[in-house]
Design a protein around this motif. Sequence first.
Motif, PDB file in Angstrom:
ATOM      1  N   VAL A   1       0.978  -0.988   0.116  1.00 52.52           N
ATOM      2  CA  VAL A   1       0.197  -0.018  -0.097  1.00 52.52           C
ATOM      3  C   VAL A   1       0.891   1.124   0.191  1.00 52.52           C
ATOM      4  CG1 VAL A   1      -1.732   1.444   1.400  1.00 52.52           C
ATOM      5  CG2 VAL A   1      -1.955  -1.048   0.881  1.00 52.52           C
ATOM      6  N   LEU A   2       1.904   1.407   0.933  1.00 54.11           N
ATOM      7  CA  LEU A   2       2.752   2.443   1.057  1.00 54.11           C
ATOM      8  C   LEU A   2       3.428   2.687  -0.222  1.00 54.11           C
ATOM      9  CD1 LEU A   2       4.373   1.865   4.426  1.00 54.11           C
ATOM     10  CD2 LEU A   2       2.628   3.538   3.823  1.00 54.11           C
ATOM     11  N   GLY A   3       3.875   1.457  -1.172  1.00 60.69           N
ATOM     12  CA  GLY A   3       4.489   1.659  -2.326  1.00 60.69           C
ATOM     13  C   GLY A   3       3.545   2.276  -3.434  1.00 60.69           C
ATOM     14  N   ALA A   4       2.216   1.606  -3.579  1.00 57.62           N
ATOM     15  CA  ALA A   4       1.302   2.206  -4.480  1.00 57.62           C
ATOM     16  C   ALA A   4       1.153   3.660  -4.306  1.00 57.62           C
ATOM     17  CB  ALA A   4       0.021   1.424  -4.234  1.00 57.62           C
ATOM     18  N   ASN A   5       1.137   4.239  -2.751  1.00 54.39           N
ATOM     19  CA  ASN A   5       0.864   5.340  -2.659  1.00 54.39           C
ATOM     20  C   ASN A   5       1.925   6.232  -2.928  1.00 54.39           C
ATOM     21  OD1 ASN A   5      -0.710   7.363  -0.441  1.00 54.39           O
ATOM     22  ND2 ASN A   5       1.409   7.952  -0.246  1.00 54.39           N
ATOM     23  N   ASP A   6       3.053   5.812  -3.252  1.00 58.14           N
ATOM     24  CA  ASP A   6       4.334   6.528  -3.657  1.00 58.14           C
ATOM     25  C   ASP A   6       4.411   6.972  -5.100  1.00 58.14           C
ATOM     26  OD1 ASP A   6       5.616   6.773  -1.120  1.00 58.14           O
ATOM     27  OD2 ASP A   6       7.079   5.060  -1.291  1.00 58.14           O
ATOM     28  N   GLY A   7       3.878   5.657  -5.963  1.00 58.60           N
ATOM     29  CA  GLY A   7       3.748   5.641  -7.179  1.00 58.60           C
ATOM     30  C   GLY A   7       2.527   6.868  -7.535  1.00 58.60           C
ATOM     31  N   ILE A   8       1.423   6.781  -6.901  1.00 59.27           N
ATOM     32  CA  ILE A   8       0.378   7.622  -7.152  1.00 59.27           C
ATOM     33  C   ILE A   8       0.872   9.278  -7.246  1.00 59.27           C
ATOM     34  CG2 ILE A   8      -1.994   8.410  -6.367  1.00 59.27           C
ATOM     35  CD1 ILE A   8      -2.432   5.414  -5.367  1.00 59.27           C
ATOM     36  N   VAL A   9       1.581   9.356  -6.008  1.00 58.26           N
ATOM     37  CA  VAL A   9       2.031  10.716  -5.760  1.00 58.26           C
ATOM     38  C   VAL A   9       3.038  11.340  -6.712  1.00 58.26           C
ATOM     39  CG1 VAL A   9       2.908  12.467  -4.066  1.00 58.26           C
ATOM     40  CG2 VAL A   9       1.153  10.617  -3.411  1.00 58.26           C
ATOM     41  N   SER A  10       4.289  10.583  -6.777  1.00 56.12           N
ATOM     42  CA  SER A  10       5.269  10.955  -7.510  1.00 56.12           C
ATOM     43  C   SER A  10       5.032  10.985  -8.812  1.00 56.12           C
ATOM     44  CB  SER A  10       6.441  10.235  -7.103  1.00 56.12           C
ATOM     45  OG  SER A  10       6.088   8.700  -7.460  1.00 56.12           O
ATOM     46  N   VAL A  11       4.351   9.913  -9.511  1.00 58.99           N
ATOM     47  CA  VAL A  11       4.435  10.222 -11.048  1.00 58.99           C
ATOM     48  C   VAL A  11       3.077  10.954 -11.281  1.00 58.99           C
ATOM     49  CG1 VAL A  11       3.475   8.790 -12.813  1.00 58.99           C
ATOM     50  CG2 VAL A  11       5.056   7.673 -11.216  1.00 58.99           C
ATOM     51  N   GLY A  12       1.949  11.224 -10.447  1.00 61.16           N
ATOM     52  CA  GLY A  12       0.835  12.030 -10.471  1.00 61.16           C
ATOM     53  C   GLY A  12       1.511  13.496 -10.856  1.00 61.16           C
TER      54      GLY A  12
ATOM     55  N   ILE B   1       6.711   8.095 -18.534  1.00 57.97           N
ATOM     56  CA  ILE B   1       7.415   6.764 -18.503  1.00 57.97           C
ATOM     57  C   ILE B   1       8.672   6.870 -17.904  1.00 57.97           C
ATOM     58  CG2 ILE B   1       8.738   5.139 -20.173  1.00 57.97           C
ATOM     59  CD1 ILE B   1       6.681   5.884 -22.359  1.00 57.97           C
ATOM     60  N   ALA B   2       9.286   7.759 -17.896  1.00 58.25           N
ATOM     61  CA  ALA B   2      10.674   7.984 -16.915  1.00 58.25           C
ATOM     62  C   ALA B   2      10.284   7.967 -15.758  1.00 58.25           C
ATOM     63  CB  ALA B   2      11.320   9.192 -17.589  1.00 58.25           C
ATOM     64  N   ALA B   3       9.286   8.874 -15.079  1.00 54.81           N
ATOM     65  CA  ALA B   3       9.072   8.777 -13.768  1.00 54.81           C
ATOM     66  C   ALA B   3       8.497   7.478 -13.437  1.00 54.81           C
ATOM     67  CB  ALA B   3       7.866   9.696 -13.554  1.00 54.81           C
ATOM     68  N   VAL B   4       7.748   6.865 -14.204  1.00 52.78           N
ATOM     69  CA  VAL B   4       7.364   5.327 -13.726  1.00 52.78           C
ATOM     70  C   VAL B   4       8.685   4.497 -13.520  1.00 52.78           C
ATOM     71  CG1 VAL B   4       6.022   3.377 -14.292  1.00 52.78           C
ATOM     72  CG2 VAL B   4       5.263   5.616 -14.682  1.00 52.78           C
ATOM     73  N   VAL B   5       9.418   4.267 -14.686  1.00 49.48           N
ATOM     74  CA  VAL B   5      10.729   3.355 -14.730  1.00 49.48           C
ATOM     75  C   VAL B   5      11.550   3.963 -13.342  1.00 49.48           C
ATOM     76  CG1 VAL B   5      12.689   2.730 -16.010  1.00 49.48           C
ATOM     77  CG2 VAL B   5      10.421   2.934 -17.225  1.00 49.48           C
ATOM     78  N   GLY B   6      11.952   4.947 -13.526  1.00 49.14           N
ATOM     79  CA  GLY B   6      12.885   5.535 -12.519  1.00 49.14           C
ATOM     80  C   GLY B   6      12.439   5.437 -11.037  1.00 49.14           C
ATOM     81  N   GLY B   7      11.210   5.576 -10.964  1.00 51.38           N
ATOM     82  CA  GLY B   7      10.654   5.485  -9.588  1.00 51.38           C
ATOM     83  C   GLY B   7      10.522   4.073  -9.041  1.00 51.38           C
ATOM     84  N   ALA B   8      10.293   3.077  -9.808  1.00 51.35           N
ATOM     85  CA  ALA B   8      10.100   1.938  -9.489  1.00 51.35           C
ATOM     86  C   ALA B   8      11.539   1.107  -9.269  1.00 51.35           C
ATOM     87  CB  ALA B   8       9.361   0.722 -11.017  1.00 51.35           C
ATOM     88  N   ILE B   9      12.568   1.693 -10.278  1.00 50.39           N
ATOM     89  CA  ILE B   9      13.760   1.099  -9.787  1.00 50.39           C
ATOM     90  C   ILE B   9      14.466   1.781  -8.631  1.00 50.39           C
ATOM     91  CG2 ILE B   9      16.107   1.313 -10.746  1.00 50.39           C
ATOM     92  CD1 ILE B   9      15.021   1.139 -13.650  1.00 50.39           C
ATOM     93  N   SER B  10      14.045   3.033  -8.452  1.00 47.97           N
ATOM     94  CA  SER B  10      14.327   3.376  -7.116  1.00 47.97           C
ATOM     95  C   SER B  10      13.796   2.899  -5.852  1.00 47.97           C
ATOM     96  CB  SER B  10      14.112   5.151  -7.318  1.00 47.97           C
ATOM     97  OG  SER B  10      14.338   5.654  -5.883  1.00 47.97           O
ATOM     98  N   MET B  11      12.449   2.535  -6.046  1.00 50.47           N
ATOM     99  CA  MET B  11      11.744   1.910  -4.780  1.00 50.47           C
ATOM    100  C   MET B  11      12.267   0.731  -4.700  1.00 50.47           C
ATOM    101  SD  MET B  11       9.292   3.914  -3.339  1.00 50.47           S
ATOM    102  CE  MET B  11       8.274   2.553  -2.635  1.00 50.47           C
ATOM    103  N   ALA B  12      12.563  -0.083  -5.650  1.00 54.99           N
ATOM    104  CA  ALA B  12      13.190  -1.435  -5.363  1.00 54.99           C
ATOM    105  C   ALA B  12      14.618  -1.484  -4.857  1.00 54.99           C
ATOM    106  CB  ALA B  12      13.321  -2.086  -6.692  1.00 54.99           C
ATOM    107  N   LEU B  13      15.625  -0.623  -5.640  1.00 55.05           N
ATOM    108  CA  LEU B  13      16.620  -0.475  -4.842  1.00 55.05           C
ATOM    109  C   LEU B  13      16.946  -0.058  -3.252  1.00 55.05           C
ATOM    110  CD1 LEU B  13      19.900  -0.353  -5.374  1.00 55.05           C
ATOM    111  CD2 LEU B  13      19.697   1.563  -6.213  1.00 55.05           C
ATOM    112  N   GLY B  14      16.099   0.960  -3.172  1.00 50.46           N
ATOM    113  CA  GLY B  14      16.097   1.411  -1.711  1.00 50.46           C
ATOM    114  C   GLY B  14      15.495   0.323  -0.723  1.00 50.46           C
TER     115      GLY B  14
END
Length: 245
Positions: A34-45, A66-79
Amino acid sequence: MTTTDTGKRTIISEPQPDGAKALSDRLNWLRAGVLGANDGIVSVGATLVGVAAATPTVTPVLLAGIAAVVGGAISMALGEFVSVSSAADSQRSLISRVTELVLGDRAAANRRLVEGYREQGISESTAELIVADLSSEAAVRAHLHQDYGLDEDEVLNPGHAAYASAIAFLAGALLPLLTIILLPIAWRIPITIVAVIIALAVTGGLGAKLGGAPIRPAIGRVVVGGAIALVVTWGIGSLLGVVVG
């Protein structure tokens, strides 16, 4: 009260349903999702609203999304991978120290276990009988459970955490991306903002419910925070659009 060695851990507590631990683990992963989804909604939105406010052209918005989605997902996974790896290393180090204690000075380890059981209300004679009957492996598990609430089988998995975090981020990011790309230019920003606010309310409420926290304050916090992010990026995008244009 149970005082038997299960072969995996020594239990000195009231019996629990067989699925209690599994349910707890699933809820923890769901809360993280849920927290990960929340970050995706806010940052990409927020990124999409800012770029859309700067230009009516679809291509820059799509590329930024696309850049925000890909970069954000990689950043979340790496973090998440780095964070959970550190926690797992600490857990393994703790297990190693406890193992060394038990194997190096079993008498001292047994005394600590007896003291711990006495603090739980077990008589000294009964506690001594329990501890004397433990194998070295069971003694290690008993120490971990008694002193740290940890089981050797519960060491965190960085790979699972990274995967779950990335998937959750992507799931949340898809809503604003599809909304702002598919809608007519005149409606894309206001409807995207409304969709993001509604999605934040849902994820905020769900996260609070799973964590046993009050729902309304949680919804209020995520909605207000998301709204501020959207307004700020929209303002910056509008300003830059005017200046550049």
